[in-house]
Design an enzyme around this catalytic site. Sequence first.
Site, PDB file in Angstrom:
ATOM      1  N   ARG A 267     -29.220 -11.857 -29.816  1.00 32.91           N
ATOM      2  CA  ARG A 267     -30.330 -12.450 -30.549  1.00 32.91           C
ATOM      3  C   ARG A 267     -29.847 -13.755 -31.153  1.00 32.91           C
ATOM      4  NH1 ARG A 267     -30.024 -11.839 -36.120  1.00 32.91           N
ATOM      5  NH2 ARG A 267     -32.243 -12.306 -36.267  1.00 32.91           N
TER       6      ARG A 267
ATOM      7  N   LYS B  58     -31.844 -19.501 -47.500  1.00 30.18           N
ATOM      8  CA  LYS B  58     -31.036 -20.310 -46.586  1.00 30.18           C
ATOM      9  C   LYS B  58     -30.415 -21.513 -47.293  1.00 30.18           C
ATOM     10  CE  LYS B  58     -33.440 -18.807 -42.384  1.00 30.18           C
ATOM     11  NZ  LYS B  58     -32.371 -18.119 -41.639  1.00 30.18           N
TER      12      LYS B  58
END
Lengths: 352, 320, 215
Positions: free
Chosen positions: A229, A323
Amino acid sequence: MNAAVRPLAFKPNETFRDDFIFHNSPEAIRRFPMPFPNDEYMYSVNIEPHVAGAAGSVLEHAFDVDEHYIAECRERAIVLAAEPLRFQALPHMQSAQWDCLELLMDSLARDYPEHFSLTKRGNHWHWINRPLGIDQQFVFGDLASLPHQPLDYITRQTQGDFVVMDQRDGDLWIQAGMVTTPADWSLDFDMGMTFKEWHGPVPLAHEMNVFDRALKYLLNLRLGQPVRRLNWTLTIHPRLDTSPEAFPLWGPTRTTVTPQNAGDLVHLRVELQGLWRLPRSNAVVFSIRTYFISMRELVTIPKWARRVHRVVKNLHPVLVDYKGLTRYRDALVEWLAPFDDGTPTTPGTAPE
Amino acid sequence: MSQAQTLAVEVIAIEQVTPLIKHFTLSAVDGAELPAFSGGSHIIVVLRGATRIYRNPYSLLSSPHSLGSYEIGVRRMEESRGGSHFLHDQVTVGSRLEIAHPVNLFPLAKTARKQVLIAGGIGITPFLAQLEDLHDGTAPYELHYSVRSPEHAAFLPRLREREGDRVRLYFDSESQAIDFDGLLANQPLGTHVYVCGPAGLINRVMTTAQRLGWPDSHLHSEQFTAPPTGDAFEVVLARAKLTVQVAPDRSLLESIEAAGVEVPYLCRGGVCGFCQTRVLEVDGELLHNDHFLSDAEKTKGKSIMPCVSRARCKNLVLDL
Amino acid sequence: MLISGIKSKPVYSPLEADTRGRYHLMLAIGGAATALERVLGQLSAADPDALTRSRVLFAPDRGKAAAGSATATPATAAAVGFFAAWPQLDVRLYPDIPALLAALRVLLDESLMGTRLYVAAPESFIGRAVQLALEFNMNQDEIRAEALGSLARRVHCIHCRTTTEDVRTNIVECGGCGRWLLVRDHYSRRLAAYMGVMVDAESPGERPAVQEIFP
């Protein structure tokens, strides 16, 4: 694309710290693993079989070797010299370490015969790594015959981080790893955690059952059937070691981004993650291979320029925070805006 | 997820090790090393009979360090649907078979401070492979092996030679029984117990251990349940738009496979849950023979494990 | 970065007896001892002999008793009074937590499968006890814990790897390297500590106000 035909031109003098000498060749830009199939991003269990992808792509081989190979191996050596605990392995993971060494050596020698050779006479193996100038004879299974522990030894010659998980009690537990290029997580702190505990700091995904479903999938991972992934974040400068340990070094760079320099400072950081069942240990190895592309390089592909502008502009606020984009998101959006004329983007990640 | 490709192997040796057990040695047809595996793994062996295909799981008993060949032990089952009979009677040296990659549903706990293995009859097979890893490790271990009589104790010379005192034998014929209470009442913290063999043995061990306070996480068992036989019945596969007849001596899974529809599986013995299939309609009774679904799930009747379960019904429609 | 709402943060619930266990080893610190009341009641209701196979190790929460006397503190005296309701129970008193942990190690080494460990204590003690139990390969289904008393945390500095004890505030000065650390909810069972990461790395000197949030 003829990337499969051109030989790799290594750039051994690149650096991922201090002066950050790093650029992608045009081929590297075109093969970059773009993680956004459309203009909005949210988590999903985006696991797929890790089968051979298009020739020349990052998905073609089990473990991708690119033009940054030598420089990344040198960077790993620098980190390890200063912080040996970036490699750890609990005593009961010996057979898993040998499993990983075998997986990596077999794969690299098979997929890049011009760079790596592996010959076996029973347990006596002979490994040659031409780019790094290594010629090693050793006995598979015999610790004393290698200069480092097996997982340490082979991952010093591989791009990307590796985490080895033991499967027991219906769960996966971190028991070994080489982690010198993390996106803000610590192997030393997370050693011994279960899959969901390790991912504890990821917001929203737990409520979406992403990790429950991923765990169930991984518990049934079978020999010979690896999966993969993509994951992504943004990093200021192509700094591979964005560990919590080193936060004092890379944290301050977040405040140096302006709408004028965002194109050069801000890098899209994509992790190509692979998961393999290991044969002798029944453990699971997780490879985390990091790719960088600066915004300036990225916008040379018009579709990607428009798409990334939209993804970053509309990113869920919780993800912006998680993030680490809070301080410079607006500056980045301002830098990207001129590249987005509003034209629709086609679905999928192919460069256009 | 569909099945991984199989490996082509040839039988290179057969030995009758006890009156009921045959020992088969298999090596790759192309001469290559076979895939490495962890002790406790099993392979599915594909046996192509005249009128049907068997896919039977057998534990690998060979050393994980010797990959030139795999070894399995097959007990001739009395009420067999034919798989073990086929192996005993039809397969010879030189026969070619297909096997799937090893899968481990019975691994050793690597962090155990002590390991206690309990085997009954053919249940010795997974432990033989695991003994290699135990031998190389640091935790103390012991094996308790119960069989009906000395002639039924398979692989004894190999065990005695490698393990000596760490193996204790119990012969029914000499009225020697495992003292389960004695064995399980005084083990130090961090001990793990593994049992493989007939259902009765597994039940005795689990019941005793639980009565003595053992937590589930330290108890491990493996039992290969052959799919039970039963009355014939019919099943409709909704998506494939097929009606399949399930004969008395074929499992639901085998019948579906024979019709050309693939169902994911790992153990084919009702424990791993991999073949769990949605029941869309049932007019009658589902006969659950698995150890995976909870009692509540079995009552609800929305799922079935086709590898071992059957039905007694006028109508059964599955989401396949 | 996520500070709170992290799924690796341990969650505790009121102690219940695990009547499937055979031996019951209970650790109680200070006033948390009363949390064992329900466990003891449930055990004796399920099996009259259960408490003859049960043992409590107790230490007061802070400070040492007068030298040589484990019963000198009021907290210990209160505990003795509390456990007197169960005369079959083997109760052992320790002057402080280090002494209790040393004794626990010896006891675990002698303990048998079938043992359940119960811990009624402030969270920072629970972590140390669980760390020890893990050395003996005790799993989650053999250990139960209820956190009572102070929320003060052990904080592991991710930069210099020093553990700072007894942290009650949102940020703390690291006892090892002097950096100001943000105390996160990311918890390591192996280290028995929460992660502390430099709070002002992005803008040195820019720190939130110190607040007591783990009293």
